[in-house]
Design a protein around this motif. Structure first.
Motif, PDB file in Angstrom:
ATOM      1  N   SER A  80       0.791  -1.085  -0.058  1.00 27.95           N
ATOM      2  CA  SER A  80      -0.016   0.007   0.138  1.00 27.95           C
ATOM      3  C   SER A  80       0.910   1.275  -0.085  1.00 27.95           C
ATOM      4  O   SER A  80       0.628   2.266  -0.682  1.00 27.95           O
ATOM      5  CB  SER A  80      -0.819   0.066   1.302  1.00 27.95           C
ATOM      6  OG  SER A  80      -1.924  -1.405   1.245  1.00 27.95           O
ATOM      7  N   ALA A  81       1.768   1.226   0.796  1.00 29.19           N
ATOM      8  CA  ALA A  81       2.852   2.398   0.859  1.00 29.19           C
ATOM      9  C   ALA A  81       3.463   2.686  -0.292  1.00 29.19           C
ATOM     10  O   ALA A  81       3.342   3.805  -0.981  1.00 29.19           O
ATOM     11  CB  ALA A  81       3.775   2.303   1.953  1.00 29.19           C
ATOM     12  N   SER A  82       3.724   1.523  -1.195  1.00 26.81           N
ATOM     13  CA  SER A  82       4.417   1.922  -2.412  1.00 26.81           C
ATOM     14  C   SER A  82       3.413   2.268  -3.462  1.00 26.81           C
ATOM     15  O   SER A  82       3.752   3.221  -4.478  1.00 26.81           O
ATOM     16  CB  SER A  82       5.145   0.420  -3.118  1.00 26.81           C
ATOM     17  OG  SER A  82       6.223   0.416  -2.600  1.00 26.81           O
ATOM     18  N   LEU A  83       2.216   1.900  -3.312  1.00 25.10           N
ATOM     19  CA  LEU A  83       1.304   2.424  -4.164  1.00 25.10           C
ATOM     20  C   LEU A  83       1.118   3.854  -4.221  1.00 25.10           C
ATOM     21  O   LEU A  83       0.997   4.747  -5.081  1.00 25.10           O
ATOM     22  CB  LEU A  83      -0.269   1.701  -4.011  1.00 25.10           C
ATOM     23  CG  LEU A  83      -1.462   2.099  -4.747  1.00 25.10           C
ATOM     24  CD1 LEU A  83      -1.090   2.151  -6.532  1.00 25.10           C
ATOM     25  CD2 LEU A  83      -2.672   1.337  -4.606  1.00 25.10           C
ATOM     26  N   VAL A  84       0.969   4.489  -2.851  1.00 26.06           N
ATOM     27  CA  VAL A  84       0.520   5.852  -2.605  1.00 26.06           C
ATOM     28  C   VAL A  84       2.139   6.563  -3.158  1.00 26.06           C
ATOM     29  O   VAL A  84       1.866   7.596  -3.790  1.00 26.06           O
ATOM     30  CB  VAL A  84       0.604   5.928  -1.327  1.00 26.06           C
ATOM     31  CG1 VAL A  84       0.400   7.474  -0.834  1.00 26.06           C
ATOM     32  CG2 VAL A  84      -0.856   5.423  -0.668  1.00 26.06           C
ATOM     33  N   ALA A  85       3.296   6.181  -2.573  1.00 25.01           N
ATOM     34  CA  ALA A  85       4.443   6.855  -2.990  1.00 25.01           C
ATOM     35  C   ALA A  85       4.592   7.013  -4.496  1.00 25.01           C
ATOM     36  O   ALA A  85       4.938   8.045  -5.064  1.00 25.01           O
ATOM     37  CB  ALA A  85       5.570   5.982  -2.263  1.00 25.01           C
ATOM     38  N   GLN A  86       4.515   6.035  -5.369  1.00 25.05           N
ATOM     39  CA  GLN A  86       4.467   5.830  -6.725  1.00 25.05           C
ATOM     40  C   GLN A  86       3.537   6.634  -7.635  1.00 25.05           C
ATOM     41  O   GLN A  86       3.900   7.496  -8.420  1.00 25.05           O
ATOM     42  CB  GLN A  86       4.553   4.426  -7.269  1.00 25.05           C
ATOM     43  CG  GLN A  86       5.749   3.669  -6.741  1.00 25.05           C
ATOM     44  CD  GLN A  86       7.064   4.290  -7.359  1.00 25.05           C
ATOM     45  OE1 GLN A  86       7.353   4.712  -8.528  1.00 25.05           O
ATOM     46  NE2 GLN A  86       7.914   4.412  -6.166  1.00 25.05           N
ATOM     47  N   SER A  87       2.418   6.812  -6.931  1.00 26.16           N
ATOM     48  CA  SER A  87       1.443   8.004  -7.733  1.00 26.16           C
ATOM     49  C   SER A  87       1.867   9.395  -7.273  1.00 26.16           C
ATOM     50  O   SER A  87       1.457  10.114  -8.193  1.00 26.16           O
ATOM     51  CB  SER A  87       0.209   7.552  -6.782  1.00 26.16           C
ATOM     52  OG  SER A  87      -0.272   6.168  -6.875  1.00 26.16           O
ATOM     53  N   ILE A  88       2.542   9.426  -6.578  1.00 29.27           N
ATOM     54  CA  ILE A  88       3.158  10.803  -6.249  1.00 29.27           C
ATOM     55  C   ILE A  88       4.313  11.226  -6.932  1.00 29.27           C
ATOM     56  O   ILE A  88       4.723  12.078  -7.831  1.00 29.27           O
ATOM     57  CB  ILE A  88       3.025  11.229  -4.818  1.00 29.27           C
ATOM     58  CG1 ILE A  88       1.924  11.290  -4.062  1.00 29.27           C
ATOM     59  CG2 ILE A  88       4.202  12.527  -4.712  1.00 29.27           C
ATOM     60  CD1 ILE A  88       2.442  11.301  -2.419  1.00 29.27           C
ATOM     61  N   THR A  89       5.323  10.125  -6.993  1.00 28.18           N
ATOM     62  CA  THR A  89       6.632  10.152  -7.327  1.00 28.18           C
ATOM     63  C   THR A  89       6.888  10.203  -9.052  1.00 28.18           C
ATOM     64  O   THR A  89       7.611  10.984  -9.446  1.00 28.18           O
ATOM     65  CB  THR A  89       7.549   8.731  -7.010  1.00 28.18           C
ATOM     66  OG1 THR A  89       7.492   9.136  -5.390  1.00 28.18           O
ATOM     67  CG2 THR A  89       8.818   9.011  -7.458  1.00 28.18           C
ATOM     68  N   VAL A  90       6.095   9.315  -9.679  1.00 26.84           N
ATOM     69  CA  VAL A  90       6.085   9.127 -11.406  1.00 26.84           C
ATOM     70  C   VAL A  90       5.915  10.595 -11.790  1.00 26.84           C
ATOM     71  O   VAL A  90       6.730  10.822 -12.831  1.00 26.84           O
ATOM     72  CB  VAL A  90       5.176   8.172 -11.707  1.00 26.84           C
ATOM     73  CG1 VAL A  90       5.137   8.125 -13.167  1.00 26.84           C
ATOM     74  CG2 VAL A  90       5.549   6.643 -11.083  1.00 26.84           C
ATOM     75  N   PRO A  91       4.763  11.378 -11.534  1.00 27.65           N
ATOM     76  CA  PRO A  91       4.475  12.638 -12.327  1.00 27.65           C
ATOM     77  C   PRO A  91       5.836  13.636 -12.235  1.00 27.65           C
ATOM     78  O   PRO A  91       6.331  14.122 -12.905  1.00 27.65           O
ATOM     79  CB  PRO A  91       3.417  13.106 -11.881  1.00 27.65           C
ATOM     80  CG  PRO A  91       2.770  11.815 -11.114  1.00 27.65           C
ATOM     81  CD  PRO A  91       3.635  11.051 -10.682  1.00 27.65           C
ATOM     82  N   ILE A  92       6.458  13.434 -10.775  1.00 26.38           N
ATOM     83  CA  ILE A  92       7.533  14.344 -10.249  1.00 26.38           C
ATOM     84  C   ILE A  92       8.807  13.891 -11.354  1.00 26.38           C
ATOM     85  O   ILE A  92       9.623  14.562 -11.838  1.00 26.38           O
ATOM     86  CB  ILE A  92       7.871  14.333  -8.991  1.00 26.38           C
ATOM     87  CG1 ILE A  92       6.440  14.944  -8.282  1.00 26.38           C
ATOM     88  CG2 ILE A  92       9.075  15.144  -8.517  1.00 26.38           C
ATOM     89  CD1 ILE A  92       6.575  14.883  -6.900  1.00 26.38           C
ATOM     90  N   ASP A  93       8.937  12.595 -11.315  1.00 23.96           N
ATOM     91  CA  ASP A  93      10.189  11.998 -11.898  1.00 23.96           C
ATOM     92  C   ASP A  93      10.107  12.397 -13.518  1.00 23.96           C
ATOM     93  O   ASP A  93      11.165  12.648 -14.277  1.00 23.96           O
ATOM     94  CB  ASP A  93      10.285  10.524 -11.678  1.00 23.96           C
ATOM     95  CG  ASP A  93      10.810  10.276 -10.556  1.00 23.96           C
ATOM     96  OD1 ASP A  93      11.464  11.165  -9.892  1.00 23.96           O
ATOM     97  OD2 ASP A  93      10.881   8.848 -10.007  1.00 23.96           O
ATOM     98  N   VAL A  94       8.927  12.483 -13.997  1.00 24.15           N
ATOM     99  CA  VAL A  94       8.781  12.456 -15.430  1.00 24.15           C
ATOM    100  C   VAL A  94       9.032  14.054 -15.746  1.00 24.15           C
ATOM    101  O   VAL A  94       9.959  14.135 -16.785  1.00 24.15           O
ATOM    102  CB  VAL A  94       7.212  12.444 -15.909  1.00 24.15           C
ATOM    103  CG1 VAL A  94       7.110  12.886 -17.282  1.00 24.15           C
ATOM    104  CG2 VAL A  94       7.018  10.901 -15.923  1.00 24.15           C
ATOM    105  N   ILE A  95       8.721  14.827 -14.976  1.00 24.26           N
ATOM    106  CA  ILE A  95       9.162  16.299 -15.255  1.00 24.26           C
ATOM    107  C   ILE A  95      10.473  16.814 -14.960  1.00 24.26           C
ATOM    108  O   ILE A  95      11.167  17.245 -15.741  1.00 24.26           O
ATOM    109  CB  ILE A  95       8.086  17.127 -14.120  1.00 24.26           C
ATOM    110  CG1 ILE A  95       6.527  17.156 -14.509  1.00 24.26           C
ATOM    111  CG2 ILE A  95       8.625  18.609 -14.454  1.00 24.26           C
ATOM    112  CD1 ILE A  95       5.624  17.716 -13.523  1.00 24.26           C
ATOM    113  N   SER A  96      10.967  15.977 -13.930  1.00 24.51           N
ATOM    114  CA  SER A  96      12.327  16.482 -13.488  1.00 24.51           C
ATOM    115  C   SER A  96      13.323  15.559 -14.704  1.00 24.51           C
ATOM    116  O   SER A  96      14.416  16.339 -14.964  1.00 24.51           O
ATOM    117  CB  SER A  96      12.771  15.929 -12.170  1.00 24.51           C
ATOM    118  OG  SER A  96      12.792  14.503 -12.021  1.00 24.51           O
TER     119      SER A  96
END
Length: 227
Positions: A118-134
């Motif tokens: 569950s923690a990874s699901l939440v974290a990746q939902s936030i991380t992926v868009p930020i990673d794409v932009i960066s």
């Protein structure tokens, strides 16, 4: 019921939340500052055609430093720091999910399996868009871009950092819509959810069978009990 283990498990209600979040963010930020240039270099090496620009890690480091300065090694860094939020959300989700699951099953392996996934699901939902932009910002070399999008100049001058970020966000949305910010999302979930779901149960398994002792750092994060 007495919990017989070699090291105590610090549950959510035992934590001093203020220390936990402050120390967590500060330590993560120090690590990010140290390793980010190599993250940028790795990304550029992965997308270049053959050895058209860089011959390796050291060659890339020297060339970027020479042509773009220190700032070139930290392109996209300010945007990437927003992933600190995902790190704190990961730990918070993990601990709260463990607490919730414990109402129905007090087995540490089960609690850790569900909470880790569950923690990874939440974290990746936030991380992926930020990673794409960066990562698109990482591709911006001096006067050109290695990626799909290029930051536009205004009157011959480069935009300020957040102006560049806004420009990249607009270009991604125009080209791919909202889904463009979640490229690779499913692959990330398939990578990190199983990893996290398996890692935590093994942590508790070793906590039971190996005598590690209790670290002073862990002790410092525990909220003092008032008698």
């Amino acid at each position: 019921m007495e919990d017989k283990r070699n090291i105590p498990i610090i549950e959510w209600e035992h934590l001093d939340k203020r220390k936990f979040y402050v120390f967590g963010i500060c330590m993560t930020m120090m690590i990010r500052v140290s390793v980010y240039p190599f993250t940028l270099i790795r990304t550029r090496l992965q997308v270049q055609k053959g050895k058209s620009l860089y011959n390796g890690t050291f060659d890339a480091f020297v060339k970027i430093l020479r042509t773009e300065g220190t700032a070139g090694l930290y392109r996209g860094f300010l945007v990437n720091t927003f992933t600190l939020i995902s790190g704190q959300c990961y730990v918070t989700t993990y601990e709260l999910t463990r607490k919730y699951v414990s109402r129905y099953n007090n087995n540490n392996a089960v609690k850790s399996l569900v909470a880790g996934g569950s923690a990874s699901l939440v974290a990746q939902s936030i991380t992926v868009p930020i990673d794409v932009i960066s990562q698109h910002l990482m591709m911006q070399r001096k006067g050109e871009s290695m990626g799909r999008f290029k930051v536009q100049n205004q009157d011959g001058k480069r935009m300020l950092v957040f102006g560049q970020t806004k420009d990249i966000i607009v270009q991604i949305f125009k080209a791919d819509g909202f889904r463009g910010f979640y490229r690779g999302y499913v692959a990330s979930l398939l990578t990190y959810i199983p990893n996290s779901a398996v890692w935590w149960p093994f942590y508790h398994f070793y906590a039971v069978h190996v005598d590690w002792g209790v670290s002073s750092v862990a002790e410092s994060l525990v909220e003092p009990q008032v008698s």
